[in-house]
Design a protein around this motif. Sequence first.
Motif, PDB file in Angstrom:
ATOM      1  N   ALA A  89       0.867  -1.084   0.051  1.00 47.56           N
ATOM      2  CA  ALA A  89       0.004  -0.043  -0.087  1.00 47.56           C
ATOM      3  C   ALA A  89       1.112   1.336   0.156  1.00 47.56           C
ATOM      4  CB  ALA A  89      -1.000   0.144   1.176  1.00 47.56           C
ATOM      5  N   ILE A  90       2.015   1.388   0.605  1.00 49.15           N
ATOM      6  CA  ILE A  90       2.500   2.404   0.768  1.00 49.15           C
ATOM      7  C   ILE A  90       3.630   2.908  -0.738  1.00 49.15           C
ATOM      8  CG2 ILE A  90       4.919   3.696   1.590  1.00 49.15           C
ATOM      9  CD1 ILE A  90       4.169   2.029   4.295  1.00 49.15           C
ATOM     10  N   LEU A  91       3.922   1.854  -1.149  1.00 43.94           N
ATOM     11  CA  LEU A  91       4.541   1.945  -2.779  1.00 43.94           C
ATOM     12  C   LEU A  91       3.512   2.364  -3.705  1.00 43.94           C
ATOM     13  CD1 LEU A  91       6.578   1.669  -4.818  1.00 43.94           C
ATOM     14  CD2 LEU A  91       5.852  -0.803  -5.106  1.00 43.94           C
ATOM     15  N   GLY A  92       2.279   1.859  -3.597  1.00 40.71           N
ATOM     16  CA  GLY A  92       1.147   2.385  -4.484  1.00 40.71           C
ATOM     17  C   GLY A  92       0.719   3.803  -4.051  1.00 40.71           C
ATOM     18  N   ALA A  93       0.880   4.025  -2.860  1.00 40.16           N
ATOM     19  CA  ALA A  93       0.583   5.283  -2.411  1.00 40.16           C
ATOM     20  C   ALA A  93       1.619   6.461  -3.048  1.00 40.16           C
ATOM     21  CB  ALA A  93       0.496   5.711  -0.766  1.00 40.16           C
ATOM     22  N   ILE A  94       2.583   5.976  -2.957  1.00 41.67           N
ATOM     23  CA  ILE A  94       3.745   6.797  -3.478  1.00 41.67           C
ATOM     24  C   ILE A  94       3.735   7.048  -5.155  1.00 41.67           C
ATOM     25  CG2 ILE A  94       6.300   7.149  -4.035  1.00 41.67           C
ATOM     26  CD1 ILE A  94       6.655   5.652  -1.125  1.00 41.67           C
ATOM     27  N   LEU A  95       3.409   6.127  -5.662  1.00 40.50           N
ATOM     28  CA  LEU A  95       3.112   5.958  -7.304  1.00 40.50           C
ATOM     29  C   LEU A  95       1.945   6.760  -7.842  1.00 40.50           C
ATOM     30  CD1 LEU A  95       4.119   2.335  -8.031  1.00 40.50           C
ATOM     31  CD2 LEU A  95       5.553   4.280  -8.351  1.00 40.50           C
ATOM     32  N   ILE A  96       0.941   6.497  -6.839  1.00 41.95           N
ATOM     33  CA  ILE A  96      -0.280   7.431  -6.995  1.00 41.95           C
ATOM     34  C   ILE A  96      -0.029   8.732  -6.895  1.00 41.95           C
ATOM     35  CG2 ILE A  96      -2.851   7.758  -6.417  1.00 41.95           C
ATOM     36  CD1 ILE A  96      -2.901   4.874  -5.817  1.00 41.95           C
ATOM     37  N   THR A  97       0.590   8.880  -6.004  1.00 43.00           N
ATOM     38  CA  THR A  97       0.879  10.530  -5.648  1.00 43.00           C
ATOM     39  C   THR A  97       1.488  11.222  -6.873  1.00 43.00           C
ATOM     40  OG1 THR A  97       1.184  10.225  -3.248  1.00 43.00           O
ATOM     41  CG2 THR A  97       2.269  12.200  -3.980  1.00 43.00           C
ATOM     42  N   ALA A  98       2.682  10.359  -7.222  1.00 38.46           N
ATOM     43  CA  ALA A  98       3.388  10.947  -8.588  1.00 38.46           C
ATOM     44  C   ALA A  98       2.413  11.046  -9.596  1.00 38.46           C
ATOM     45  CB  ALA A  98       4.249   9.876  -8.953  1.00 38.46           C
ATOM     46  N   TYR A  99       1.471  10.172  -9.826  1.00 38.01           N
ATOM     47  CA  TYR A  99       0.456  10.372 -11.034  1.00 38.01           C
ATOM     48  C   TYR A  99      -0.379  11.659 -10.777  1.00 38.01           C
ATOM     49  CZ  TYR A  99      -3.365   9.078 -14.212  1.00 38.01           C
ATOM     50  OH  TYR A  99      -4.303   9.126 -15.108  1.00 38.01           O
ATOM     51  N   LEU A 100      -0.995  11.755  -9.813  1.00 34.91           N
ATOM     52  CA  LEU A 100      -1.617  12.814  -9.127  1.00 34.91           C
ATOM     53  C   LEU A 100      -0.757  14.197  -9.218  1.00 34.91           C
ATOM     54  CD1 LEU A 100      -3.806  11.681  -5.977  1.00 34.91           C
ATOM     55  CD2 LEU A 100      -4.440  11.923  -8.320  1.00 34.91           C
ATOM     56  N   GLY A 101       0.547  14.286  -9.098  1.00 33.95           N
ATOM     57  CA  GLY A 101       1.492  15.219  -9.360  1.00 33.95           C
ATOM     58  C   GLY A 101       1.476  15.771 -10.903  1.00 33.95           C
ATOM     59  N   GLY A 102       1.371  14.722 -11.633  1.00 34.12           N
ATOM     60  CA  GLY A 102       1.211  14.977 -13.097  1.00 34.12           C
ATOM     61  C   GLY A 102      -0.015  15.762 -13.547  1.00 34.12           C
ATOM     62  N   ALA A 103      -0.968  15.145 -12.977  1.00 33.47           N
ATOM     63  CA  ALA A 103      -2.268  15.868 -13.191  1.00 33.47           C
ATOM     64  C   ALA A 103      -2.235  17.240 -12.682  1.00 33.47           C
ATOM     65  CB  ALA A 103      -3.445  15.167 -12.572  1.00 33.47           C
ATOM     66  N   VAL A 104      -1.927  17.644 -11.637  1.00 36.80           N
ATOM     67  CA  VAL A 104      -2.142  18.995 -10.798  1.00 36.80           C
ATOM     68  C   VAL A 104      -0.979  19.784 -11.950  1.00 36.80           C
ATOM     69  CG1 VAL A 104      -0.920  20.319  -9.008  1.00 36.80           C
ATOM     70  CG2 VAL A 104      -2.323  18.262  -8.479  1.00 36.80           C
ATOM     71  N   ALA A 105       0.208  19.246 -12.197  1.00 33.73           N
ATOM     72  CA  ALA A 105       1.067  19.994 -13.094  1.00 33.73           C
ATOM     73  C   ALA A 105       0.279  20.513 -14.324  1.00 33.73           C
ATOM     74  CB  ALA A 105       2.371  19.218 -13.355  1.00 33.73           C
ATOM     75  N   THR A 106      -0.279  19.453 -15.138  1.00 33.62           N
ATOM     76  CA  THR A 106      -1.076  19.631 -16.296  1.00 33.62           C
ATOM     77  C   THR A 106      -2.060  20.631 -16.268  1.00 33.62           C
ATOM     78  OG1 THR A 106      -0.692  17.438 -17.055  1.00 33.62           O
ATOM     79  CG2 THR A 106      -2.683  18.564 -17.919  1.00 33.62           C
ATOM     80  N   HIS A 107      -2.637  21.044 -14.987  1.00 32.40           N
ATOM     81  CA  HIS A 107      -3.693  21.795 -14.773  1.00 32.40           C
ATOM     82  C   HIS A 107      -3.169  23.120 -14.410  1.00 32.40           C
ATOM     83  CE1 HIS A 107      -7.527  19.673 -15.613  1.00 32.40           C
ATOM     84  NE2 HIS A 107      -7.031  18.552 -14.693  1.00 32.40           N
TER      85      HIS A 107
ATOM     86  N   PHE B 271      -7.691  19.254  -7.297  1.00 33.47           N
ATOM     87  CA  PHE B 271      -8.395  18.081  -7.161  1.00 33.47           C
ATOM     88  C   PHE B 271      -7.302  17.017  -6.819  1.00 33.47           C
ATOM     89  CE2 PHE B 271     -10.282  14.146  -8.502  1.00 33.47           C
ATOM     90  CZ  PHE B 271     -11.384  14.327  -8.037  1.00 33.47           C
ATOM     91  N   GLY B 272      -6.214  16.912  -7.404  1.00 30.89           N
ATOM     92  CA  GLY B 272      -5.256  15.832  -7.288  1.00 30.89           C
ATOM     93  C   GLY B 272      -4.573  15.914  -5.716  1.00 30.89           C
ATOM     94  N   VAL B 273      -4.625  17.321  -5.304  1.00 31.54           N
ATOM     95  CA  VAL B 273      -4.126  17.509  -4.030  1.00 31.54           C
ATOM     96  C   VAL B 273      -5.229  16.651  -2.865  1.00 31.54           C
ATOM     97  CG1 VAL B 273      -3.432  19.215  -2.094  1.00 31.54           C
ATOM     98  CG2 VAL B 273      -2.688  19.393  -4.552  1.00 31.54           C
ATOM     99  N   TYR B 274      -6.370  17.105  -3.293  1.00 26.16           N
ATOM    100  CA  TYR B 274      -7.564  16.685  -2.518  1.00 26.16           C
ATOM    101  C   TYR B 274      -7.548  14.957  -2.358  1.00 26.16           C
ATOM    102  CZ  TYR B 274      -9.605  21.293  -3.241  1.00 26.16           C
ATOM    103  OH  TYR B 274      -9.616  22.836  -3.197  1.00 26.16           O
ATOM    104  N   LEU B 275      -7.397  14.508  -3.503  1.00 22.65           N
ATOM    105  CA  LEU B 275      -7.375  12.979  -3.667  1.00 22.65           C
ATOM    106  C   LEU B 275      -5.869  12.568  -2.999  1.00 22.65           C
ATOM    107  CD1 LEU B 275      -9.285  11.135  -5.033  1.00 22.65           C
ATOM    108  CD2 LEU B 275      -7.954  10.991  -7.132  1.00 22.65           C
ATOM    109  N   GLY B 276      -4.898  13.266  -3.187  1.00 18.85           N
ATOM    110  CA  GLY B 276      -3.820  12.580  -2.300  1.00 18.85           C
ATOM    111  C   GLY B 276      -3.913  12.805  -0.898  1.00 18.85           C
ATOM    112  N   VAL B 277      -4.486  13.734  -0.325  1.00 19.78           N
ATOM    113  CA  VAL B 277      -4.674  13.881   0.909  1.00 19.78           C
ATOM    114  C   VAL B 277      -5.584  12.873   1.569  1.00 19.78           C
ATOM    115  CG1 VAL B 277      -5.891  15.467   2.883  1.00 19.78           C
ATOM    116  CG2 VAL B 277      -4.272  16.109   1.328  1.00 19.78           C
ATOM    117  N   MET B 278      -6.632  12.361   0.817  1.00 12.68           N
ATOM    118  CA  MET B 278      -7.463  11.389   1.046  1.00 12.68           C
ATOM    119  C   MET B 278      -6.958  10.249   1.168  1.00 12.68           C
ATOM    120  SD  MET B 278     -11.128  12.631  -0.689  1.00 12.68           S
ATOM    121  CE  MET B 278     -11.991  10.931  -0.428  1.00 12.68           C
ATOM    122  N   LEU B 279      -6.090   9.943   0.015  1.00  7.68           N
ATOM    123  CA  LEU B 279      -5.110   8.614  -0.007  1.00  7.68           C
ATOM    124  C   LEU B 279      -4.379   8.382   1.060  1.00  7.68           C
ATOM    125  CD1 LEU B 279      -4.347   6.759  -2.679  1.00  7.68           C
ATOM    126  CD2 LEU B 279      -2.131   8.516  -2.199  1.00  7.68           C
TER     127      LEU B 279
END
Length: 143
Positions: free
Chosen positions: A81-99, A112-120
Motif C-alpha cells: 500500500a505504501i508503494l502504491g500511495a507513492i506511485l499514485i501521488t506521482a500520478y496525481l502530481g502530473g495531473a496537478v502540473a497539467t492543470h 483536485f489531485g491534492v484533495y485526492l492525495g490527502v484522502m489517499l
Amino acid sequence: MTDPISSESVPAKGPLIAGRILSGLVILFLLFDAGLKLVSPETAIRYSPPGLGWPLDVSTMTLLGTLLLIPTLLYIWPRTAILGAILITAYLGGAVATHVRIHSPLFSHILFGVYLGVMLWGGLWLRDPRVRALIPLSKGAIQ
C-alpha cells in the motif's frame, strides 16, 4: 531494541474504520478512472477537458489507464500500500502540473489531485501503523 510498530500502534476500531472508508472512496474513484480509460478510451477522450496538451487518442488513454491501475492495485494490497500511495501521488502530481500549465480553475481542477492525495494518505495513515510511525502527528511523538 523496541519495535516502533508494536501492538500499541494498532489503530483503534474507529480510526481503522474511518481509514478503510477513506481509502475505499479513493480506490473506487481511481478504479473507475483507470477502468474508463482502459475499457472505453473513446468515452474518456470525449469527456477530457480541451487543451490539456495530451494527445487525445486511444493509445494515450490506455497508457494513462494502465499507469493508474497498477499503483491503485498496489495500494489495495496492504503489503504494498505504501508503494502504491507513492506511485499514485506521482500520478496525481502530473495531473496537478497539467492543470497548472493550462491555467485551470484552482479549487475545482488544480487542487483536485491534492484533495485526492490527502484522502489517499489520510486513509492510509489511519489504517496503517507503518505510516503513523513514519509520519507522527501527535505532539508527544515529535521530539
